[in-house]
Design a protein around this motif. Structure first.
Motif, PDB file in Angstrom:
ATOM      1  N   VAL A  53     -29.578   2.096  -5.829  1.00 59.52           N
ATOM      2  CA  VAL A  53     -29.172   1.466  -4.574  1.00 59.52           C
ATOM      3  C   VAL A  53     -27.741   0.945  -4.685  1.00 59.52           C
ATOM      4  CG1 VAL A  53     -31.537   0.827  -3.950  1.00 59.52           C
ATOM      5  CG2 VAL A  53     -30.121  -0.783  -5.249  1.00 59.52           C
ATOM      6  N   ASP A  54     -27.169   0.588  -3.554  1.00 60.95           N
ATOM      7  CA  ASP A  54     -25.808   0.058  -3.494  1.00 60.95           C
ATOM      8  C   ASP A  54     -25.844  -1.442  -3.762  1.00 60.95           C
ATOM      9  OD1 ASP A  54     -23.235  -0.758  -2.896  1.00 60.95           O
ATOM     10  OD2 ASP A  54     -23.043   0.563  -1.166  1.00 60.95           O
ATOM     11  N   SER A  55     -25.847  -1.780  -5.041  1.00 61.50           N
ATOM     12  CA  SER A  55     -25.904  -3.188  -5.422  1.00 61.50           C
ATOM     13  C   SER A  55     -24.657  -3.938  -4.993  1.00 61.50           C
ATOM     14  CB  SER A  55     -26.080  -3.300  -6.939  1.00 61.50           C
ATOM     15  OG  SER A  55     -26.075  -4.643  -7.342  1.00 61.50           O
ATOM     16  N   ASN A  56     -23.513  -3.282  -5.065  1.00 59.36           N
ATOM     17  CA  ASN A  56     -22.256  -3.934  -4.718  1.00 59.36           C
ATOM     18  C   ASN A  56     -22.260  -4.449  -3.285  1.00 59.36           C
ATOM     19  OD1 ASN A  56     -19.514  -4.667  -5.425  1.00 59.36           O
ATOM     20  ND2 ASN A  56     -18.874  -3.065  -4.013  1.00 59.36           N
ATOM     21  N   ALA A  57     -22.835  -3.685  -2.380  1.00 56.05           N
ATOM     22  CA  ALA A  57     -22.815  -4.074  -0.967  1.00 56.05           C
ATOM     23  C   ALA A  57     -24.002  -4.928  -0.546  1.00 56.05           C
ATOM     24  CB  ALA A  57     -22.760  -2.820  -0.085  1.00 56.05           C
ATOM     25  N   TYR A  58     -25.185  -4.711  -1.140  1.00 53.07           N
ATOM     26  CA  TYR A  58     -26.401  -5.314  -0.575  1.00 53.07           C
ATOM     27  C   TYR A  58     -27.228  -6.193  -1.512  1.00 53.07           C
ATOM     28  CZ  TYR A  58     -25.313  -1.930   2.989  1.00 53.07           C
ATOM     29  OH  TYR A  58     -24.670  -1.208   3.952  1.00 53.07           O
ATOM     30  N   TYR A  59     -26.838  -6.314  -2.778  1.00 51.37           N
ATOM     31  CA  TYR A  59     -27.692  -7.059  -3.702  1.00 51.37           C
ATOM     32  C   TYR A  59     -26.959  -8.103  -4.534  1.00 51.37           C
ATOM     33  CZ  TYR A  59     -31.243  -3.615  -2.610  1.00 51.37           C
ATOM     34  OH  TYR A  59     -32.138  -2.836  -1.947  1.00 51.37           O
ATOM     35  N   ALA A  60     -25.734  -7.835  -4.925  1.00 48.44           N
ATOM     36  CA  ALA A  60     -25.066  -8.666  -5.919  1.00 48.44           C
ATOM     37  C   ALA A  60     -24.126  -9.727  -5.336  1.00 48.44           C
ATOM     38  CB  ALA A  60     -24.279  -7.782  -6.888  1.00 48.44           C
ATOM     39  N   ARG A  61     -23.966  -9.762  -4.045  1.00 46.56           N
ATOM     40  CA  ARG A  61     -23.040 -10.718  -3.441  1.00 46.56           C
ATOM     41  C   ARG A  61     -23.807 -11.711  -2.567  1.00 46.56           C
ATOM     42  NH1 ARG A  61     -17.859  -8.809  -4.080  1.00 46.56           N
ATOM     43  NH2 ARG A  61     -17.713  -6.603  -4.581  1.00 46.56           N
ATOM     44  N   PRO A  62     -23.500 -12.988  -2.704  1.00 53.68           N
ATOM     45  CA  PRO A  62     -24.181 -13.991  -1.874  1.00 53.68           C
ATOM     46  C   PRO A  62     -23.619 -13.982  -0.457  1.00 53.68           C
ATOM     47  CG  PRO A  62     -22.574 -15.044  -3.279  1.00 53.68           C
ATOM     48  CD  PRO A  62     -22.560 -13.587  -3.639  1.00 53.68           C
ATOM     49  N   ALA A  63     -24.095 -13.060   0.335  1.00 52.61           N
ATOM     50  CA  ALA A  63     -23.605 -12.899   1.704  1.00 52.61           C
ATOM     51  C   ALA A  63     -24.779 -12.466   2.590  1.00 52.61           C
ATOM     52  CB  ALA A  63     -22.488 -11.854   1.731  1.00 52.61           C
ATOM     53  N   PRO A  64     -24.579 -12.459   3.895  1.00 58.12           N
ATOM     54  CA  PRO A  64     -25.682 -12.086   4.805  1.00 58.12           C
ATOM     55  C   PRO A  64     -26.274 -10.700   4.540  1.00 58.12           C
ATOM     56  CG  PRO A  64     -23.928 -13.142   6.034  1.00 58.12           C
ATOM     57  CD  PRO A  64     -23.409 -12.940   4.632  1.00 58.12           C
ATOM     58  N   ARG A  65     -25.489  -9.770   3.971  1.00 59.38           N
ATOM     59  CA  ARG A  65     -26.028  -8.426   3.733  1.00 59.38           C
ATOM     60  C   ARG A  65     -27.122  -8.401   2.671  1.00 59.38           C
ATOM     61  NH1 ARG A  65     -21.344  -4.073   3.312  1.00 59.38           N
ATOM     62  NH2 ARG A  65     -20.442  -5.636   1.955  1.00 59.38           N
ATOM     63  N   VAL A  66     -27.278  -9.495   1.925  1.00 60.26           N
ATOM     64  CA  VAL A  66     -28.369  -9.539   0.950  1.00 60.26           C
ATOM     65  C   VAL A  66     -29.715  -9.431   1.675  1.00 60.26           C
ATOM     66  CG1 VAL A  66     -29.157 -11.917   0.483  1.00 60.26           C
ATOM     67  CG2 VAL A  66     -28.494 -10.484  -1.378  1.00 60.26           C
ATOM     68  N   ALA A  67     -29.780  -9.901   2.912  1.00 63.36           N
ATOM     69  CA  ALA A  67     -31.012  -9.751   3.708  1.00 63.36           C
ATOM     70  C   ALA A  67     -31.288  -8.276   3.980  1.00 63.36           C
ATOM     71  CB  ALA A  67     -30.902 -10.531   5.012  1.00 63.36           C
ATOM     72  N   ASP A  68     -30.232  -7.493   4.166  1.00 65.27           N
ATOM     73  CA  ASP A  68     -30.421  -6.047   4.335  1.00 65.27           C
ATOM     74  C   ASP A  68     -30.988  -5.433   3.060  1.00 65.27           C
ATOM     75  OD1 ASP A  68     -29.334  -6.176   6.919  1.00 65.27           O
ATOM     76  OD2 ASP A  68     -27.298  -5.813   6.185  1.00 65.27           O
ATOM     77  N   GLY A  69     -30.512  -5.913   1.901  1.00 62.28           N
ATOM     78  CA  GLY A  69     -31.051  -5.433   0.627  1.00 62.28           C
ATOM     79  C   GLY A  69     -32.520  -5.765   0.480  1.00 62.28           C
ATOM     80  N   VAL A  70     -32.917  -6.946   0.918  1.00 63.69           N
ATOM     81  CA  VAL A  70     -34.337  -7.321   0.871  1.00 63.69           C
ATOM     82  C   VAL A  70     -35.157  -6.379   1.758  1.00 63.69           C
ATOM     83  CG1 VAL A  70     -35.996  -9.128   1.459  1.00 63.69           C
ATOM     84  CG2 VAL A  70     -33.882  -9.713   0.259  1.00 63.69           C
ATOM     85  N   ALA A  71     -34.624  -6.059   2.925  1.00 61.48           N
ATOM     86  CA  ALA A  71     -35.312  -5.118   3.818  1.00 61.48           C
ATOM     87  C   ALA A  71     -35.429  -3.748   3.158  1.00 61.48           C
ATOM     88  CB  ALA A  71     -34.578  -5.018   5.151  1.00 61.48           C
ATOM     89  N   GLN A  72     -34.389  -3.343   2.432  1.00 65.06           N
ATOM     90  CA  GLN A  72     -34.453  -2.060   1.740  1.00 65.06           C
ATOM     91  C   GLN A  72     -35.498  -2.091   0.633  1.00 65.06           C
ATOM     92  OE1 GLN A  72     -31.075  -0.682  -0.661  1.00 65.06           O
ATOM     93  NE2 GLN A  72     -31.365   1.341   0.273  1.00 65.06           N
ATOM     94  N   LEU A  73     -35.544  -3.173  -0.117  1.00 62.01           N
ATOM     95  CA  LEU A  73     -36.573  -3.283  -1.153  1.00 62.01           C
ATOM     96  C   LEU A  73     -37.972  -3.215  -0.554  1.00 62.01           C
ATOM     97  CD1 LEU A  73     -35.205  -5.991  -3.621  1.00 62.01           C
ATOM     98  CD2 LEU A  73     -35.540  -3.544  -4.052  1.00 62.01           C
ATOM     99  N   ALA A  74     -38.166  -3.891   0.568  1.00 62.64           N
ATOM    100  CA  ALA A  74     -39.478  -3.838   1.229  1.00 62.64           C
ATOM    101  C   ALA A  74     -39.834  -2.396   1.568  1.00 62.64           C
ATOM    102  CB  ALA A  74     -39.469  -4.701   2.486  1.00 62.64           C
ATOM    103  N   PHE A  75     -38.883  -1.648   2.093  1.00 60.37           N
ATOM    104  CA  PHE A  75     -39.127  -0.251   2.433  1.00 60.37           C
ATOM    105  C   PHE A  75     -39.396   0.597   1.183  1.00 60.37           C
ATOM    106  CE2 PHE A  75     -37.170   3.992   2.754  1.00 60.37           C
ATOM    107  CZ  PHE A  75     -38.104   4.587   3.593  1.00 60.37           C
ATOM    108  N   LEU A  76     -38.606   0.384   0.125  1.00 61.21           N
ATOM    109  CA  LEU A  76     -38.792   1.176  -1.095  1.00 61.21           C
ATOM    110  C   LEU A  76     -40.134   0.885  -1.758  1.00 61.21           C
ATOM    111  CD1 LEU A  76     -35.194   0.917  -2.586  1.00 61.21           C
ATOM    112  CD2 LEU A  76     -36.249   2.937  -1.526  1.00 61.21           C
ATOM    113  N   ILE A  77     -40.570  -0.362  -1.692  1.00 57.00           N
ATOM    114  CA  ILE A  77     -41.838  -0.746  -2.316  1.00 57.00           C
ATOM    115  C   ILE A  77     -43.033  -0.375  -1.443  1.00 57.00           C
ATOM    116  CG2 ILE A  77     -43.214  -2.722  -3.098  1.00 57.00           C
ATOM    117  CD1 ILE A  77     -40.484  -4.049  -3.851  1.00 57.00           C
ATOM    118  N   HIS A  78     -42.904  -0.578  -0.141  1.00 54.19           N
ATOM    119  CA  HIS A  78     -44.011  -0.317   0.797  1.00 54.19           C
ATOM    120  C   HIS A  78     -43.514   0.485   2.000  1.00 54.19           C
ATOM    121  CE1 HIS A  78     -46.805  -2.944  -1.260  1.00 54.19           C
ATOM    122  NE2 HIS A  78     -45.894  -3.884  -1.278  1.00 54.19           N
TER     123      HIS A  78
END
Length: 100
Positions: A53-78
């Motif tokens: 996944v694109d950690s630089n954009a959606y996982y590793a930065r304390p910004a609003p896009r981290v919520a998008d990363g959480v949504a992606q994890l939800a999709f990847l897991i379920h």
């Protein structure tokens, strides 16, 4: 699943990850987009689904896009329960969708 509650992160090995028999491995190295993460992880082989996944954009930065990363994890897991947020990710060759 390899974390220690209340403790800082620590180095581990891919063998230690394999020994946990994961159902899904998400490769998200800090500072890497999904394409570089996939290139760096391409020699890895797991008996389960493995995605980069694109950690630089959606996982590793304390910004609003981290919520998008959480949504992606939800999709990847379920994927049957969560909508695809249409963020970039790469399925690693050689990984399978079967359970480890």
């Amino acid at each position: 699943m390899l974390g220690r509650p209340g403790a800082p992160c620590y180095p581990t090995s891919w063998e230690a990850v394999r020994n946990q028999r994961p159902e899904l491995v998400v490769v998200a190295p800090c500072g890497f987009d999904h394409e570089r993460a996939a290139r760096e992880a391409s020699p890895l082989e797991f008996d389960c689904r493995t995605v980069a996944v694109d950690s630089n954009a959606y996982y590793a930065r304390p910004a609003p896009r981290v919520a998008d990363g959480v949504a992606q994890l939800a999709f990847l897991i379920h994927p049957d329960l969560a909508d695809d947020p249409d963020l970039p990710y790469t399925e690693l060759a050689g990984s399978t969708a079967k359970l480890c």
